[in-house]
Design an enzyme around this catalytic site. Structure first.
Site, PDB file in Angstrom:
ATOM      1  N   CYS A   1      27.803  69.134  45.214  1.00 52.94           N
ATOM      2  CA  CYS A   1      27.445  69.645  43.874  1.00 52.94           C
ATOM      3  C   CYS A   1      27.024  71.120  43.870  1.00 52.94           C
ATOM      4  O   CYS A   1      27.521  71.893  43.052  1.00 52.94           O
ATOM      5  CB  CYS A   1      26.375  68.811  43.193  1.00 52.94           C
ATOM      6  SG  CYS A   1      25.996  67.244  43.927  1.00 52.94           S
TER       7      CYS A   1
ATOM      8  N   ARG B   1      25.509  63.188  56.616  1.00 61.63           N
ATOM      9  CA  ARG B   1      24.189  62.557  56.485  1.00 61.63           C
ATOM     10  C   ARG B   1      23.789  62.048  57.857  1.00 61.63           C
ATOM     11  O   ARG B   1      24.624  61.560  58.602  1.00 61.63           O
ATOM     12  CB  ARG B   1      24.251  61.345  55.536  1.00 61.63           C
ATOM     13  CG  ARG B   1      24.924  61.601  54.207  1.00 61.63           C
ATOM     14  CD  ARG B   1      23.978  62.126  53.152  1.00 61.63           C
ATOM     15  NE  ARG B   1      24.730  62.656  52.015  1.00 61.63           N
ATOM     16  CZ  ARG B   1      25.191  61.932  51.006  1.00 61.63           C
ATOM     17  NH1 ARG B   1      24.959  60.645  50.981  1.00 61.63           N
ATOM     18  NH2 ARG B   1      25.871  62.495  50.024  1.00 61.63           N
TER      19      ARG B   1
ATOM     20  N   GLN C   1      34.082  62.819  50.449  1.00 60.78           N
ATOM     21  CA  GLN C   1      34.013  62.190  49.126  1.00 60.78           C
ATOM     22  C   GLN C   1      35.216  62.603  48.291  1.00 60.78           C
ATOM     23  O   GLN C   1      35.661  63.748  48.390  1.00 60.78           O
ATOM     24  CB  GLN C   1      32.745  62.649  48.401  1.00 60.78           C
ATOM     25  CG  GLN C   1      31.467  62.197  49.057  1.00 60.78           C
ATOM     26  CD  GLN C   1      30.253  62.717  48.319  1.00 60.78           C
ATOM     27  OE1 GLN C   1      30.166  63.891  47.999  1.00 60.78           O
ATOM     28  NE2 GLN C   1      29.304  61.838  48.040  1.00 60.78           N
TER      29      GLN C   1
ATOM     30  N   ASP D   1      35.386  63.760  45.482  1.00 62.50           N
ATOM     31  CA  ASP D   1      34.329  64.243  44.599  1.00 62.50           C
ATOM     32  C   ASP D   1      34.889  65.096  43.466  1.00 62.50           C
ATOM     33  O   ASP D   1      35.942  65.717  43.600  1.00 62.50           O
ATOM     34  CB  ASP D   1      33.354  65.096  45.427  1.00 62.50           C
ATOM     35  CG  ASP D   1      31.939  65.040  44.872  1.00 62.50           C
ATOM     36  OD1 ASP D   1      31.738  64.394  43.825  1.00 62.50           O
ATOM     37  OD2 ASP D   1      31.046  65.650  45.479  1.00 62.50           O
TER      38      ASP D   1
ATOM     39  N   HIS E   1      33.069  67.433  39.911  1.00 57.79           N
ATOM     40  CA  HIS E   1      31.956  67.700  39.002  1.00 57.79           C
ATOM     41  C   HIS E   1      32.516  68.207  37.696  1.00 57.79           C
ATOM     42  O   HIS E   1      33.358  69.093  37.682  1.00 57.79           O
ATOM     43  CB  HIS E   1      30.991  68.694  39.631  1.00 57.79           C
ATOM     44  CG  HIS E   1      30.282  68.094  40.804  1.00 57.79           C
ATOM     45  ND1 HIS E   1      30.714  68.238  42.091  1.00 57.79           N
ATOM     46  CD2 HIS E   1      29.188  67.285  40.859  1.00 57.79           C
ATOM     47  CE1 HIS E   1      29.907  67.560  42.901  1.00 57.79           C
ATOM     48  NE2 HIS E   1      28.982  66.974  42.183  1.00 57.79           N
TER      49      HIS E   1
ATOM     50  N   LYS F   1      23.601  56.002  35.512  1.00 58.91           N
ATOM     51  CA  LYS F   1      24.852  56.010  36.264  1.00 58.91           C
ATOM     52  C   LYS F   1      25.597  54.696  36.148  1.00 58.91           C
ATOM     53  O   LYS F   1      25.048  53.684  35.719  1.00 58.91           O
ATOM     54  CB  LYS F   1      24.583  56.314  37.725  1.00 58.91           C
ATOM     55  CG  LYS F   1      23.734  55.257  38.411  1.00 58.91           C
ATOM     56  CD  LYS F   1      23.623  55.547  39.898  1.00 58.91           C
ATOM     57  CE  LYS F   1      22.877  54.439  40.594  1.00 58.91           C
ATOM     58  NZ  LYS F   1      22.852  54.563  42.037  1.00 58.91           N
TER      59      LYS F   1
ATOM     60  N   HIS G   1      28.707  63.801  37.726  1.00 61.50           N
ATOM     61  CA  HIS G   1      29.119  63.709  39.130  1.00 61.50           C
ATOM     62  C   HIS G   1      29.933  62.428  39.239  1.00 61.50           C
ATOM     63  O   HIS G   1      29.482  61.393  38.769  1.00 61.50           O
ATOM     64  CB  HIS G   1      27.938  63.516  40.075  1.00 61.50           C
ATOM     65  CG  HIS G   1      26.848  64.523  39.954  1.00 61.50           C
ATOM     66  ND1 HIS G   1      26.498  65.358  40.966  1.00 61.50           N
ATOM     67  CD2 HIS G   1      26.001  64.803  38.938  1.00 61.50           C
ATOM     68  CE1 HIS G   1      25.476  66.112  40.599  1.00 61.50           C
ATOM     69  NE2 HIS G   1      25.158  65.791  39.369  1.00 61.50           N
TER      70      HIS G   1
END
Ligand SMILES: [Zn+2]
Ligand SMILES: [Zn+2]
Length: 760
Positions: free
Chosen positions: A430, A459, A477, A479, A481, A564, A610
């Site tokens: 992000c 992580r 990910q 991912d 945004h 979410k 997200h």
């Protein structure tokens, strides 16, 4: 007088002293028969325990039967008691630790003077069957805490004594459950009597530490499962068998999809060519869809400055889940940990050991840190350590020596650390995407801005938590945004859900539900104005309802910055997997001061969405390997077809067929070894190659191939006969285009049916 609100909305007042069983009986004999426990004001309680009289107001009340998941947990925990009772009969002197229900069964941690072995399990099961046959009741009783302590001590249960001393000395009284001669300290609830256990099985024995602490005594953990019916148990056991065959860690190795090397690092996936092929196709498929839906691709680096993550709040907030920060100045790394310790106080035991080892390794451990007992002593040692580092490294940390409290010292150190150049392996994409948004002036006409990246993040999961591709330390990910105006939120959410549904359908994952996570109205851990939240939550729920999606709404499951949606997918053997999330965020736009110019020519704050619908490519591919048992549909299969000439004589023709298919865009290989074709076909079948193409005299002269389709079976039934190469290409092209799903076996279908009952 308690006033109960029943699930059908009706309300009834009952006299004090009423038990849930009485209510069930007053509703109907059948319900009373089926009753297992009750849910009173959100808490599951015994059927025979008097209802609490909390005075005013209606109390939500429901009778739980074998159709309720919570009742299954009660049944399983009760079976753990029954197992413990059987063990005490067969292994006198055994001591009991904890025995909870789990996601799929139960366990009890036991310390037996004679160790229990796997081949003792049938004997224990036999004893349990006797207990269940007798159908004795579970009776609850209470004792004052000193009496309770004396009772467990009399029973020779030392772990329970220790547990009371650790946790419950402040409680006025504690509860027990008695079943025949067996008495256990327990909060409950339990089934009314042992006869409710329809079917059970003991599964395995593993080691487990007392209170999960590796420095304490190792006990034996006996695992089992229980159900209300034999049919449910059988379905579960079939599912277990299937799951074993489908284990992505085993298949991943067998099919050469991925590997993990201890030297590279645990939790770091190495994609082998075949696995990389599958992932590449999936990524291409998703990328194409994103382009159609107005997403723009971006790339960002794998690290970022600490300052970036301080702004976003990811550092130091999530620091325990991250790889340690990298500082240019080596002294900063040493002080970073000390600062964290001074700011946080003493942490858990494991982290304390790490700290002790770290201080030893630096050679500055003159204060024997790990031998100190109290928090103050430990923090004092950390302080001495910091002074040592400052002196040895000749650092200029103004005001440190003058600081009086550990909090002040932590603040001074932080100030110094914030001036040191430092980087963090990217824990989230992000903040990087936000700075791409910020790189241009944005007008309301530009919105929504949808930035997509297969972004790799890191992580620091604990070693014990790592698991194949599904729990890793580095993952990519899918991912994106979205930066949208408040008015655009609903349409963008809908389009996101649409996309996920489309992709799930393309992969044959047709059984799913969504979980809408709302904030807990009684908690203040959430940021943002109440009306923004209400609005966002309403929008999420309406969107899900309008799409007609099977869903559950769960309070307290929101992220701290917004509500979410999670996707929960059930695979073809009935297991549930949580995929990624779609989250609404009003927080980061504030932290990074994001703006766009509105129609009124003034700055406005965008909302962020997200979304990483599959979570990560690693996890998603791991799930797909298990879902398909390694036999991917043709469009995903890393090797789609393999050519076998029946002898050397036809190798040339075989290579020609191979080349034609490759030319048509297929991933094809040939097996030209001297082994017999039957053996080679067997091998290709084990390797899950969808099409096997056999060529010999007949095929060569006619310009055809003899085709076997693996989905049809292993024997003669798999033979499709000879067909011209052009026809084969048409057939394969159609199958790829339709993304056709290949077969699932009968056993699998049965397991799914059995698992269905507790779907919601
Ligand atoms: Zn219990
Ligand atoms: Zn994000």
């Amino acid at each position: 007088m308690p006033t109960l609100k029943l699930p059908d909305g009706s309300v009834r007042s009952v006299p004090p002293g009423t038990r849930p069983r009485d209510v069930a009986e007053s509703i109907g004999k059948r319900l009373a028969q089926a009753a297992v426990a009750a849910r009173v004001d959100g808490v599951v309680r015994d059927l025979d325990r008097e209802l609490p009289d909390n005075g005013a107001g209606e109390v939500p009340f429901a009778i739980l039967t074998d159709r309720d998941r919570e009742a299954l947990d009660v049944l399983r925990h009760s079976t753990a008691h029954i197992m413990a009772r059987a063990v005490l009969r067969l292994f006198p002197g055994a001591q009991l630790a904890f025995g909870p229900a789990t996601e799929s069964g139960f366990y009890y941690d036991i310390d037996s003077p004679t160790p229990i072995r796997e081949d003792d399990l049938p004997r224990i099961e036999e004893e349990m069957r006797k207990i269940i046959q007798e159908a004795e009741p579970f009776e609850r009783f209470e004792r004052t805490t000193p009496e309770a302590r004396a009772l467990v001590s009399d029973l020779g249960q030392g772990y329970k004594v220790e547990h009371i001393d650790d946790k419950f000395l402040g409680e006025p009284s504690l509860s027990f459950y008695r079943q025949g001669e067996f008495i256990d300290l327990c909060r409950g609830p339990h089934i009314p009597n042992a006869g409710k256990v329809g079917a059970f099985k003991l599964l395995s024995i593993a080691g487990a530490y007392w209170k999960n602490d590796a420095t304490r005594k190792q006990l034996q953990r006996l695992y089992g499962t229980a159900f209300f019916s034999k049919k449910d148990l059988d379905a579960y056991l079939t599912q277990l068998e299937e799951a074993k065959k489908r284990d992505h860690r085993v298949l991943g190795k067998q099919l050469k999809l991925f590997t993990i090397s201890p030297l590279v690092g645990s939790g770091l996936i190495l994609w082998m060519p075949k696995g990389a092929t599958v992932r590449g196709i999936l990524e291409g498929f998703i990328k194409d869809e994103l382009l159609k839906r107005g997403y723009e691709p971006v790339y960002t680096p794998h690290i970022g400055r600490l300052e970036l993550y301080r702004t976003s709040g990811h550092f130091p907030y999530y620091r325990d889940a991250q790889f340690p920060p990298m500082y240019a100045n080596p002294a900063a790394s040493a002080l970073d940990l000390a600062q964290h310790r001074l700011a946080a106080g003493v942490l858990d035991e494991k982290k304390e050991q790490e700290m002790a080892a770290f201080m030893k390794a630096t050679g500055l451990d003159v204060w024997a840190y790990d031998s100190f007992g109290t928090q103050e002593e430990k923090l004092g040692a950390v302080n001495q350590y910091v002074l040592g580092v400052i002196e040895v490294m000749n650092l200029d940390v103004p005001d440190y020596a003058q600081a009086k409290t550990h909090a002040e010292r932590a603040a001074v150190l932080l100030k110094w650390l914030e001036q040191q150049e430092g980087f963090l392996l990217k824990p989230m994409n992000c903040p990087h995407h936000i700075h791409i948004y910020k790189a241009e002036a944005r007008s309301y006409r530009d919105l929504p801005v949808r930035l997509a990246e297969f972004g790799t993040v890191y992580r620091y999961e604990q070693t014990g938590e790592l698991n194949g591709m599904t729990r890793v330390r580095g993952f990519t990910q899918d991912d994106a945004h979205l930066f949208v105006t408040p008015e655009q939120v609903e349409a963008e959410l809908k389009s996101n859900l649409d996309l996920v549904l489309f992709v799930l359908k393309s992969l044959g994952l047709n059984d799913y539900r969504v979980r809408v996570g709302l904030r807990d109205p009684n908690s203040d851990k959430y940021v943002g104005a109440a009306e923004l939240w209400d609005n966002a939550q309403r929008t999420l729920i309406e969107t899900v309802q309008n799409l007609g999606l099977k869903h559950t709404i769960e309070e307290g499951e929101a992220a701290f910055y917004g509500p979410k949606i999670d996707f929960v997918v059930r695979d073809c053997i009935g297991r549930e997997w949580q995929l990624g999330t779609v989250q609404l965020d009003y927080n980061l736009p504030v932290r990074f001061n994001l703006e766009y110019v509105g129609p009124d020519n003034r700055p406005h704050r965008p909302v962020m969405i997200h979304r990483a619908p599959f979570g990560s490519m690693e996890r998603f591919c791991g799930i797909l390997i298990e879902h398909f048992a390694g036999a991917f549909p043709l469009w995903l299969a890393p090797e789609q077809a393999r050519v076998f000439p029946i002898s050397d004589k036809y190798a040339e023709y075989g290579k020609k067929v191979e080349a034609e298919l490759r030319q048509a865009g297929f991933r094809v290989t040939g097996d030209y070894r001297a082994d017999n074709v039957k053996y080679k076909i067997r091998e290709a079948s084990v390797e899950k190659v969808p099409y096997m193409l056999i060529v010999g005299e007949k095929e060569q002269s006619a310009g055809t191939v003899s085709v076997r389709d693996r989905a049809l079976g292993e024997g003669k039934e798999a033979e499709l006969g000879a067909m011209p190469v052009a026809e084969l290409i048409r057939r394969l092209t159609d199958e790829v285009k339709e993304k056709r799903i290949r077969q699932t076996s009968g056993a699998v279908a049965a397991a799914v049916e059995g698992g269905e009952k507790f779907a919601d």
